[in-house]
Design a protein around this motif. Structure first.
Motif, short mmCIF file in Angstrom:
data_model
loop_
_atom_site.label_atom_id
_atom_site.label_comp_id
_atom_site.label_asym_id
_atom_site.label_seq_id
_atom_site.Cartn_x
_atom_site.Cartn_y
_atom_site.Cartn_z
N THR A 5 0.86 -1.18 0.00
CA THR A 5 0.00 0.00 0.00
C THR A 5 0.88 1.22 0.00
N VAL A 6 0.63 2.12 -0.95
CA VAL A 6 1.33 3.40 -0.98
C VAL A 6 0.37 4.43 -0.39
N ARG A 7 0.83 5.11 0.67
CA ARG A 7 0.03 6.15 1.33
C ARG A 7 0.63 7.51 1.04
N TYR A 8 -0.24 8.42 0.66
CA TYR A 8 0.19 9.77 0.30
C TYR A 8 -0.21 10.74 1.40
N TRP A 9 0.65 11.71 1.68
CA TRP A 9 0.39 12.72 2.69
C TRP A 9 0.52 14.10 2.08
N ALA A 10 -0.25 15.04 2.61
CA ALA A 10 -0.17 16.47 2.28
C ALA A 10 -0.25 16.70 0.77
N ALA A 11 0.75 17.37 0.19
CA ALA A 11 0.72 17.71 -1.23
C ALA A 11 0.69 16.47 -2.12
N ALA A 12 1.29 15.38 -1.68
CA ALA A 12 1.26 14.14 -2.46
C ALA A 12 -0.16 13.59 -2.52
N GLU A 42 1.18 16.23 -11.74
CA GLU A 42 1.70 16.91 -10.56
C GLU A 42 2.34 15.96 -9.56
N LEU A 43 1.77 14.78 -9.35
CA LEU A 43 2.34 13.86 -8.37
C LEU A 43 3.76 13.46 -8.75
N ALA A 44 4.01 13.23 -10.02
CA ALA A 44 5.36 12.88 -10.46
C ALA A 44 6.35 13.99 -10.08
N ARG A 45 5.92 15.24 -10.17
CA ARG A 45 6.78 16.37 -9.77
C ARG A 45 6.95 16.43 -8.25
N VAL A 46 5.87 16.18 -7.52
CA VAL A 46 5.93 16.21 -6.05
C VAL A 46 6.89 15.14 -5.53
N LEU A 47 6.89 13.97 -6.15
CA LEU A 47 7.72 12.87 -5.67
C LEU A 47 9.21 13.22 -5.61
N ARG A 48 9.65 14.12 -6.47
CA ARG A 48 11.07 14.50 -6.49
C ARG A 48 11.50 15.16 -5.19
N ARG A 49 10.55 15.72 -4.45
CA ARG A 49 10.88 16.43 -3.21
C ARG A 49 10.52 15.62 -1.96
N CYS A 50 10.00 14.43 -2.13
CA CYS A 50 9.48 13.65 -0.99
C CYS A 50 10.54 12.82 -0.30
N SER A 51 10.25 12.50 0.93
CA SER A 51 10.98 11.46 1.65
C SER A 51 10.01 10.28 1.80
N PHE A 52 10.55 9.13 2.16
CA PHE A 52 9.75 7.91 2.18
C PHE A 52 10.03 7.10 3.44
N LEU A 53 8.96 6.48 3.93
CA LEU A 53 9.07 5.48 4.98
C LEU A 53 8.60 4.16 4.39
N VAL A 54 9.31 3.10 4.67
CA VAL A 54 8.89 1.76 4.25
C VAL A 54 8.67 0.95 5.52
N ASP A 55 7.44 0.57 5.74
CA ASP A 55 7.05 -0.15 6.95
C ASP A 55 7.53 0.57 8.21
N GLY A 56 7.40 1.90 8.19
CA GLY A 56 7.74 2.72 9.33
C GLY A 56 9.19 3.14 9.45
N ASP A 57 10.05 2.61 8.59
CA ASP A 57 11.48 2.93 8.66
C ASP A 57 11.85 3.96 7.59
N PRO A 58 12.57 5.03 7.96
CA PRO A 58 12.98 6.02 6.97
C PRO A 58 13.93 5.42 5.93
N PRO A 80 7.85 17.59 1.73
CA PRO A 80 8.40 18.49 2.77
C PRO A 80 7.26 19.24 3.45
N PHE A 81 7.39 19.39 4.75
CA PHE A 81 6.37 20.10 5.52
C PHE A 81 6.91 21.48 5.86
N ALA A 82 6.04 22.45 5.84
CA ALA A 82 6.44 23.79 6.26
C ALA A 82 6.65 23.78 7.77
N GLY A 83 7.55 24.55 8.20
CA GLY A 83 7.81 24.59 9.63
C GLY A 83 8.50 25.88 10.01
N GLY A 84 8.74 26.00 11.26
CA GLY A 84 9.45 27.21 11.66
C GLY A 84 9.32 27.46 13.13
#
Length: 84
Positions: A5-12, A42-58, A80-84
């Motif tokens: 299962t691929v789960r997408y978050w936020a912009a993805a 758009e998703l293909a473009r978003v993926l270039r900036r994403c990080s990934f977890l596989v079964d909970g592991d970075p 990436p998430f906005a923060g500050g």
């Protein structure tokens, strides 16, 4: 070939138009290639900036071709998430 299962978050999630979907893939690279085929815009473009977890592991800086997927596993797509 494992079903994962691929789960997408936020912009993805917004770009995919869904929170999650199933894929068959042996590696993270294969799963992401299938995601790009299914969602070439758009998703293909978003993926270039994403990080990934596989079964909970970075995944971190590991080559995606070396990250094996297990039957029933989960890939989390984290833009990436906005923060500050």
């Amino acid at each position: 070939m494992p079903k994962v299962t691929v789960r997408y978050w936020a912009a993805a999630k917004a770009a995919a138009g869904t929170a999650e979907e199933p894929y068959h893939a042996d590696t993270l690279a294969e799963a992401l290639a299938e995601v790009r085929v299914r969602h070439p815009g758009e998703l293909a473009r978003v993926l270039r900036r994403c990080s990934f977890l596989v079964d909970g592991d970075p995944v971190g800086t590991r080559e995606h071709e070396t990250v094996r997927l297990a039957e029933g596993g989960t890939v989390e797509v984290l833009p990436p998430f906005a923060g500050g």
